[in-house]
Design an enzyme around this catalytic site. Sequence first.
Site, mmCIF file in Angstrom:
data_model
loop_
_atom_site.group_PDB
_atom_site.id
_atom_site.type_symbol
_atom_site.label_atom_id
_atom_site.label_comp_id
_atom_site.label_asym_id
_atom_site.label_seq_id
_atom_site.Cartn_x
_atom_site.Cartn_y
_atom_site.Cartn_z
ATOM 1 N N LYS A 80 0.633 14.499 1.384
ATOM 2 C CA LYS A 80 -0.683 14.831 0.831
ATOM 3 C C LYS A 80 -0.832 16.341 0.607
ATOM 4 C CE LYS A 80 -3.022 10.762 2.862
ATOM 5 N NZ LYS A 80 -3.852 10.121 1.818
ATOM 6 N N LYS A 111 -14.475 8.476 -4.429
ATOM 7 C CA LYS A 111 -15.787 8.795 -3.844
ATOM 8 C C LYS A 111 -16.274 10.133 -4.379
ATOM 9 C CE LYS A 111 -13.991 6.712 0.347
ATOM 10 N NZ LYS A 111 -13.290 7.089 1.594
ATOM 11 N N HIS A 157 0.794 -1.231 0.000
ATOM 12 C CA HIS A 157 0.000 0.000 0.000
ATOM 13 C C HIS A 157 0.822 1.274 0.000
ATOM 14 C CE1 HIS A 157 -4.135 -1.483 0.642
ATOM 15 N NE2 HIS A 157 -3.524 -2.527 1.192
ATOM 16 N N THR A 197 -8.405 6.726 -2.416
ATOM 17 C CA THR A 197 -9.762 6.242 -2.676
ATOM 18 C C THR A 197 -10.774 7.352 -2.426
ATOM 19 O OG1 THR A 197 -9.787 5.358 -0.424
ATOM 20 C CG2 THR A 197 -9.365 3.788 -2.210
ATOM 21 N N LYS A 235 -8.734 13.921 4.244
ATOM 22 C CA LYS A 235 -7.887 12.733 4.237
ATOM 23 C C LYS A 235 -6.967 12.852 5.442
ATOM 24 C CE LYS A 235 -6.536 13.923 0.025
ATOM 25 N NZ LYS A 235 -6.521 12.690 -0.737
ATOM 26 N N ARG A 236 -6.236 11.793 5.794
ATOM 27 C CA ARG A 236 -5.272 11.919 6.882
ATOM 28 C C ARG A 236 -4.329 13.083 6.609
ATOM 29 N NH1 ARG A 236 -5.191 7.894 10.942
ATOM 30 N NH2 ARG A 236 -3.473 9.177 11.712
HETATM 31 C C1 LIG Z 1 -12.007 7.258 1.848
HETATM 32 C C2 LIG Z 1 -11.507 7.617 3.190
HETATM 33 C C3 LIG Z 1 -10.140 7.808 3.405
HETATM 34 C C4 LIG Z 1 -9.110 7.720 2.296
HETATM 35 O O1 LIG Z 1 -8.949 8.998 1.729
HETATM 36 P P1 LIG Z 1 -7.716 9.350 0.775
HETATM 37 O O2 LIG Z 1 -8.087 10.688 0.228
HETATM 38 O O3 LIG Z 1 -7.695 8.306 -0.288
HETATM 39 O O4 LIG Z 1 -6.500 9.375 1.613
HETATM 40 C C5 LIG Z 1 -9.711 8.143 4.670
HETATM 41 N N1 LIG Z 1 -10.584 8.279 5.689
HETATM 42 C C6 LIG Z 1 -11.906 8.117 5.518
HETATM 43 C C7 LIG Z 1 -12.819 8.312 6.675
HETATM 44 C C8 LIG Z 1 -12.413 7.772 4.272
HETATM 45 O O5 LIG Z 1 -13.740 7.595 4.120
#
Ligand SMILES: *Cc1c(COP(=O)(O)O)cnc(C)c1O
Length: 826
Positions: free
Chosen positions: A568, A674, A371, A670, A562-563
């Site tokens: 990022k 979304k 990952h 991911t 995101k984190r």
């Molecule tokens: C989808 C999701 C992530 C992943 O987000 P990235 O932008 O791909 O890092 C992290 N936390 C939550 C709560 C999510 O739903």
Amino acid sequence: MQKTLEPNALTSGDTGHVLLGSLSRELRRHLLFTLGRDEIDSDPNYCFRAAAIAVRDRISRDWRSTREQVDAANSRRVHYLSLEFLLGRSLNNAVLNMDLDDDMREALQQLGVQWEEVVEQEQDAGLGNGGLGRLAACFLDSCANLQLPVAGYGIRYEYGMFHQLIEEGRQVEAPDHWLRDGNPWEIERPEDTKTIQMYGHTERYLDADGKPHSRWVGTHDILAVPYDMPIPGYRNGTINTLRLWKATATDAFDLNEFNAGSYTESVAEKNNAEQISMVLYPNDASENGKELRLKQQYFLVSASLQDVLADWVKNNGDDFTEFGKKNCFQLNDTHPACAVPELMRLLMDAHQLEWDEAWKITTECMAYTNHTLLPEALERWSVGLFGTLLPRVMEIVNEINERFLSYVAAEFPDDPELLKRVALIEEGHNPHIRMAYLSIVGSFSVNGVAQLHTDLLKSGLFSDFDRIYPGKINNKTNGVTQRRWLSHCNPALRDLLNESIGTKWEADLEEMTALVPLADDAEFRKRWRAVKLGNKNRLADYVQQHTGVDFPSDALFDVQVKRIHEYKRQLMNVLHVIHLYDRIRRGETAGMVPRCVLIGGKAAPGYHIAKLIVRLTNSVAEVINKDPLAKNWLRLVFFPNYRVSAMEVICPGTELSEQISTAGKEASGTGNMKFMMNGALTIGTLDGANIEIREKAGAENFFLFGLDAAEAVATRQNYDPNAIIAADPAISRVMELLESGQFNGNQPGVFGELTSGLRNPGDQWLTIADLRSFIDAQVKVAETYEDPELWDRMSILNTANSGWFSSDRTIQQYADEIWHVKPVGK
Ligand SMILES: *Cc1c(COP(=O)(O)O)cnc(C)c1O
């Protein structure tokens, strides 16, 4: 119209008489008898619990029949091993998948309580950090949708991902005791309890036939008790299982202490055992090397493998010839990598197989998903620590290493340096086990999670292994489930889609291309815009409620959630906001559109720079949001406690999705998928799955900026951020605003580490290198937004072309190309 099952509908001859009434009757029954209320009331929390149990009851029959069908099929099964499952809430999802929506609303209405209010009562199951854990949850949903015989295995953490509070702009962590009021979805299965060994030492002995074996003795044992959660498929009668293990003390463990006469100490010692499943480690994409974490990893792996082996022995006795063909373990990152030596140990020590047979089986059934490309996230365990905690497992790792190195030495005699590079044990004065290498050697498949990521693994991190094992490394681009991430979280869009193109996309997202022609239909675009506006209003209310900041719905909703991590580049996003603020103050608003910028995400508690980025975001937000000059143009909020249930409100209301990582650093992403599904346009770098998103959406429907992965590598050779800053007046002013303490409040220098990082020629994240390109791309965003017909056309085409990013597609590829499993079911 009445879809409720008749009282006798669930009667089954061979499993006894099971009677369920209408949902409405069941809710009342559970309120009075299961939950012991004095009267039928409308307390939303009790109603939630009654509703969840009533749904679970309706799941039970299909759950049992799914187990029976999988047993009867006797085909290959998959066991998805993951330290994280970021499930979020389950009630709404279960009701949607079981097609109980209308009945449930009506039943709750009769009790005088609103469905929406009841849904809000459920705590998120936050057993994960971010993308990796959420991926595991989306995968389980897709496996059930495709009726694949796949079970999840994880840990039932007592405390999930911490709650993030913001106090004076700073992140403060609060514990997430999500099990406090009980978990209505889980079923304890004490009969499947397993014993896990730790510490002690190993011995050699001869069996009755004089053959030598090893045994692991003098161990400190812990019990693993399973709790099963149902994973309902989408209206297809399949209910798969997520089995989560809880750690408890053994009675024997207590007994030793009793004999020593210390009753209270022995009971207190129970805590020691229970610690193992007490808390999720809150580090995303960074290893931390703590002993308790290694215990968690081994605990999960040993319990799960013993579970699968016990089931095998029940059906096949001690004949393991077919075991490797009938089972596959998918390792979600290296966190469960101990599965390789542990399966060897169980086959050899508990089931008396020889090394060669055991190795053949192990390498037939292990598969590993990588990952990350970040070196700091690659797990390594000190040989000293590992050998003390798991002495027998350590011996096996050593032997795997020796045999592997002899193989490499024989196959590649002309490359003496190769052995050192690929050794599973990194030598040095404190040697470490390289868990990724152990996983590669022990697996028949190694996959990356987006095409670019896989290409970079093959040419970089794992290039030696790609040469040693040609074809083993393969790609499986991540996906997300459209049931949760569209149907459930965006009901207005679901209704519009169902009316316009039918409902097939819910089970097969490729059907979404039927939307393409509607992008040119002005009437449809109007309805599309109305749906987005409704979702923006819902998000604006949510933001108001949690931050007190007003988001006017005619502004562009620009979101990065995101984190929090340097790679990022939330910091670059903040720099852009400061740039916009600078333009506003200078009166340069020509071509600008009103914007509401939302940034959210948790920082690992020990990640100082990430926490500083949270603080800076809050400080900048405070200055901008109270400046009357900015009022008509710009808002910034840091949204606290970002989590799955927050994303369910955020992604439908987003118009611009920020996917701005340094190219070559984000394995897939991911969140980007979304947003695309929900019609947001992406501004992004050529990183991770962004590349595929841009290919599918069309380059003209994506805002691209920045260096690509190869250019980033080249730029690092002689990077001079200070020269870039000096040559660009707008960027100079942004740095000037930051460095002059405009956003410091009364604490001079608080953000000094951030600004000096940006100016450092060694800055790995190349923020200043990409900033001009980012600012220019944001100008294009604003120009496009001023043409709503164009924007909406682009938005529709993003949703229309999001089919590739369904986790159903991802899982179909895992099933066909790695697992070789077929659907089981009706
Ligand atoms: C989808 C999701 C992530 C992943 O987000 P990235 O932008 O791909 O890092 C992290 N936390 C939550 C709560 C999510 O739903």
